[in-house]
Design a protein around this motif. Structure first.
Motif, PDB file in Angstrom:
ATOM      1  N   MET A 324       0.861  -1.185   0.000  1.00 52.34           N
ATOM      2  CA  MET A 324       0.000   0.000   0.000  1.00 52.34           C
ATOM      3  C   MET A 324       0.896   1.233   0.000  1.00 52.34           C
ATOM      4  O   MET A 324       1.917   1.262   0.696  1.00 52.34           O
ATOM      5  N   THR A 325       0.552   2.248  -0.781  1.00 56.87           N
ATOM      6  CA  THR A 325       1.422   3.410  -0.887  1.00 56.87           C
ATOM      7  C   THR A 325       0.616   4.656  -1.198  1.00 56.87           C
ATOM      8  O   THR A 325      -0.452   4.585  -1.802  1.00 56.87           O
ATOM      9  N   GLY A 326       1.115   5.807  -0.769  1.00 56.14           N
ATOM     10  CA  GLY A 326       0.416   7.051  -1.052  1.00 56.14           C
ATOM     11  C   GLY A 326       1.235   8.264  -0.683  1.00 56.14           C
ATOM     12  O   GLY A 326       2.333   8.167  -0.120  1.00 56.14           O
ATOM     13  N   ALA A 327       0.693   9.443  -1.002  1.00 57.46           N
ATOM     14  CA  ALA A 327       1.395  10.696  -0.775  1.00 57.46           C
ATOM     15  C   ALA A 327       0.386  11.815  -0.609  1.00 57.46           C
ATOM     16  O   ALA A 327      -0.830  11.606  -0.712  1.00 57.46           O
ATOM     17  N   THR A 328       0.886  13.008  -0.354  1.00 59.77           N
ATOM     18  CA  THR A 328       0.051  14.201  -0.261  1.00 59.77           C
ATOM     19  C   THR A 328       0.301  15.063  -1.504  1.00 59.77           C
ATOM     20  O   THR A 328       1.320  14.915  -2.179  1.00 59.77           O
ATOM     21  N   PRO A 329      -0.600  15.991  -1.828  1.00 60.25           N
ATOM     22  CA  PRO A 329      -0.417  16.782  -3.051  1.00 60.25           C
ATOM     23  C   PRO A 329       0.614  17.903  -2.945  1.00 60.25           C
ATOM     24  O   PRO A 329       1.044  18.431  -3.971  1.00 60.25           O
ATOM     25  N   ASP A 330       0.998  18.297  -1.733  1.00 60.82           N
ATOM     26  CA  ASP A 330       1.908  19.432  -1.579  1.00 60.82           C
ATOM     27  C   ASP A 330       3.174  19.011  -0.824  1.00 60.82           C
ATOM     28  O   ASP A 330       3.661  19.713   0.061  1.00 60.82           O
ATOM     29  N   GLU A 331       3.725  17.879  -1.196  1.00 62.41           N
ATOM     30  CA  GLU A 331       4.860  17.302  -0.481  1.00 62.41           C
ATOM     31  C   GLU A 331       6.058  18.246  -0.411  1.00 62.41           C
ATOM     32  O   GLU A 331       6.776  18.281   0.589  1.00 62.41           O
ATOM     33  N   TRP A 332       6.298  19.023  -1.453  1.00 65.33           N
ATOM     34  CA  TRP A 332       7.552  19.750  -1.545  1.00 65.33           C
ATOM     35  C   TRP A 332       7.474  21.172  -0.981  1.00 65.33           C
ATOM     36  O   TRP A 332       8.476  21.883  -0.951  1.00 65.33           O
ATOM     37  N   HIS A 451       3.947  17.706   3.431  1.00 60.24           N
ATOM     38  CA  HIS A 451       4.637  16.476   3.829  1.00 60.24           C
ATOM     39  C   HIS A 451       4.565  16.320   5.350  1.00 60.24           C
ATOM     40  O   HIS A 451       4.899  17.245   6.087  1.00 60.24           O
ATOM     41  N   THR A 452       4.133  15.179   5.804  1.00 58.67           N
ATOM     42  CA  THR A 452       3.928  14.791   7.208  1.00 58.67           C
ATOM     43  C   THR A 452       2.569  15.208   7.762  1.00 58.67           C
ATOM     44  O   THR A 452       2.226  14.836   8.884  1.00 58.67           O
ATOM     45  N   SER A 453       1.766  15.982   7.023  1.00 56.97           N
ATOM     46  CA  SER A 453       0.489  16.445   7.575  1.00 56.97           C
ATOM     47  C   SER A 453      -0.493  15.316   7.815  1.00 56.97           C
ATOM     48  O   SER A 453      -1.468  15.484   8.562  1.00 56.97           O
ATOM     49  N   ASP A 454      -0.267  14.164   7.215  1.00 53.49           N
ATOM     50  CA  ASP A 454      -1.188  13.038   7.381  1.00 53.49           C
ATOM     51  C   ASP A 454      -0.885  12.186   8.605  1.00 53.49           C
ATOM     52  O   ASP A 454      -1.715  11.356   9.000  1.00 53.49           O
ATOM     53  N   ILE A 455       0.280  12.362   9.249  1.00 49.55           N
ATOM     54  CA  ILE A 455       0.619  11.495  10.384  1.00 49.55           C
ATOM     55  C   ILE A 455      -0.414  11.611  11.490  1.00 49.55           C
ATOM     56  O   ILE A 455      -0.832  10.611  12.090  1.00 49.55           O
TER      57      ILE A 455
END
Length: 538
Positions: A324-332, A451-455
């Motif tokens: 399972m994998t994913g990301a956020t739209p404003d990582e950078w 980045h990290t806002s989902d933790i």
């Protein structure tokens, strides 16, 4: 190898052989007490959960054990009070002082408090922090244990120069390999979990590893590592795993040799290793990494990683488990905006600046005209956000989908997501918001879904002012998908919107927003049809 080293290896091999025969459950009738191979531990009873904090999974890697494979934790004749947060591994604090201890190889366990619980799914979380900072105690498993009826483990592992320093003398001493001590620590923690977690109500045959940022890089490394085979049954990557072109050992050894010389450690191998192990922690923490990488990354050391991650995935030589994998739209956003604060990009230069930077990390040049066509400045609040979108799409959004596609060629149970609610609190669990993510820059505007806002959502670890019904509901949905995945290898379950696997719906991912959208076209959103023509070389 001296007598002590031989004894350590002998004991370690004995434990490995015994644990290979199958973990024996010896669950205490008191859920706050658990028996381990090293002795009994007593935890803290909470509201629906029990926490066991600071359990050593390996011997302290100090003195002669600095930069060696983790040795087994010693047997304890007395009960261990596992009630206090363990020390973090040595690292720089936000004020640039040196914090933590080399005696840091500890893990934390959270289990449901009901005494009859047994054979529950186990989730092992690997923290992020650029393999340089962080600790397992930055997050906790209270919500998972008390609400989702699973066992959750967090852990510390050696960081920065202690975990990822390579040197020819250390490689010679260890049979040709160095620079992977942090990953070896993670493997040792997973072996400890396999051997002992049954006594904490967990199922040692059903362990899911998941990690965020460099913790996700670690998870991908274990998926690619032959020596991690059998240590986990499923893997989940949260905003991580974007180093496909894993660097070779030789450049890392060269940097280590340069560091050692600057620290005054020269001579033959024995003299150098003796000198290095006598250095203070405040020196080792300053070990250098490749400039373009901006952080430590795993290397092809020949033992943990025998080929690059991309080679392992492309060749099919990896641990094929549900993924399972994913990301956020404003990582950078958090990486770019502070760096560009003194010279924000303009509509006249953002395209050339973006193309120039991306060209340094791609296998061939990127044209400014392509950046301008794909990321028109008029579509963004300011030109710097166009830069953030382009770099994030190439380095992270499309990269994690590329990894997932490679895994899906072999493994049918692959799921991809995007975390994109309308807004998120400016907060990361365990961090001072004044330091990270830090105050928003007036010229840049909101950090977005950074980045990290989902933790905080994965762990339901919100500040009191952020415990809104919308945040709590989204957190509950995300955790339920993850727990379903950990239980069966499939995130779907009763009452949840159906999440198609990547094989069944290769163009779309599930979007964690309001509402949940299981058919989000992430590849179009992030211009992956363009970026897939370029290879990330970091």
């Amino acid at each position: 190898m001296g007598r002590y080293g031989k004894v350590v290896v002998a004991v370690w091999l004995t434990i490995e052989l015994l644990s290979g025969c199958g973990a024996q459950s010896n669950i205490s009738s008191d859920p706050a007490v658990a028996h381990t191979e090293q002795g009994t531990v007593r935890g803290n009873m909470g509201d629906g959960y029990v926490s066991f904090l600071g359990i050593p999974y390996a011997a302290p890697p100090v003195g002669d054990l600095r930069w060696k494979q983790p040795a087994p934790a010693p047997v304890r004749p007395q009960e261990l009070a596992a009630t206090a947060t363990p020390s973090e591994c040595v690292q720089f604090a936000p004020d640039s002082s040196v914090a933590g201890s080399e005696d840091c190889l500890y893990l934390n366990i959270y289990r449901p408090s009901k005494a009859d619980a047994k054979s529950l799914p186990v989730l092992v979380y690997i923290h992020g922090g650029s393999l340089t900072t962080g600790q397992g105690s930055n997050t906790d498993g209270i919500a998972f244990a008390s609400q989702n009826n699973v066992v959750l483990v967090t852990l510390n592992y050696r960081l920065n120069g202690f975990g990822f320093f390579a040197h020819p003398a250390l490689s010679a001493e260890a049979g040709g390999s160095s620079g992977a001590y942090g990953l070896l620590d993670q493997q040792a923690a997973l072996r400890w979990v396999k051997a002992n977690i049954a006594n904490f109500a967990g199922d040692p045959s059903n362990v899911t590893i998941f990690g965020q940022s460099s913790g996700g890089v670690s998870v991908v490394s274990h998926v690619a590592s032959p020596s991690s085979a059998g240590l986990f049954a499923k893997a989940a990557v949260i905003s991580g795993g974007w180093y496909p072109d894993t660097p070779p050992l030789a450049p890392a050894e060269a940097r280590g040799a340069a560091d050692a010389t600057s620290w005054g450690c020269t001579g033959d191998d024995a003299t150098i290793t003796r000198c290095l192990r006598a250095l203070p922690a405040s020196t080792i923490v300053r070990a250098t990494y490749a400039p373009l990488q901006q952080e430590f990354v795993p290397v092809v050391d020949g033992k943990v990683l025998t080929m690059t991650v991309e080679q392992a995935l492309e060749s099919g030589h990896f641990n094929s488990v549900p993924y399972m994998t994913g990301a956020t739209p404003d990582e950078w956003a958090l990486y770019a905006a502070p760096v560009l604060a003194n010279a924000p990009l303009t509509a006249q230069n953002y395209d050339s600046v973006t193309a120039a930077y991306v060209s340094t990390i791609a296998d061939r040049p990127i044209l400014a005209s392509d950046i301008r066509n794909l990321y028109p400045a008029a579509n963004f609040e300011n030109p710097t956000k166009a830069y953030v979108a382009a770099v994030g799409d190439f380095k992270i959004a499309c990269q994690h989908l590329k990894f997932a596609d490679l895994v899906a060629k072999v493994q049918p149970d692959v799921w991809a997501y995007q975390f994109a609610p309308a807004s998120v609190p400016n907060y990361e669990p365990g961090m001072d918001p004044a330091y990270f993510p830090g105050p928003e820059l007036p010229w840049f505007g909101s950090w977005g879904i950074f980045h990290t806002s989902d933790i905080q959502y994965w762990f339901e670890d919100f500040r009191q002012q952020d415990r809104t019904s919308a945040n709590l509901n989204l957190s509950a949905v995300m955790r339920q998908y993850l727990v379903n995945f950990a239980s069966t290898g499939n995130p779907n379950g009763t009452s949840l919107p159906n999440w198609p696997s990547l094989r069944s719906a290769p163009q779309t991912v599930l979007n964690f927003g309001a509402p949940i959208n299981p058919s989000f076209d992430a590849r179009t959103e992030h211009n992956c049809s363009f970026w897939e023509n370029y290879n990330l070389q970091e």
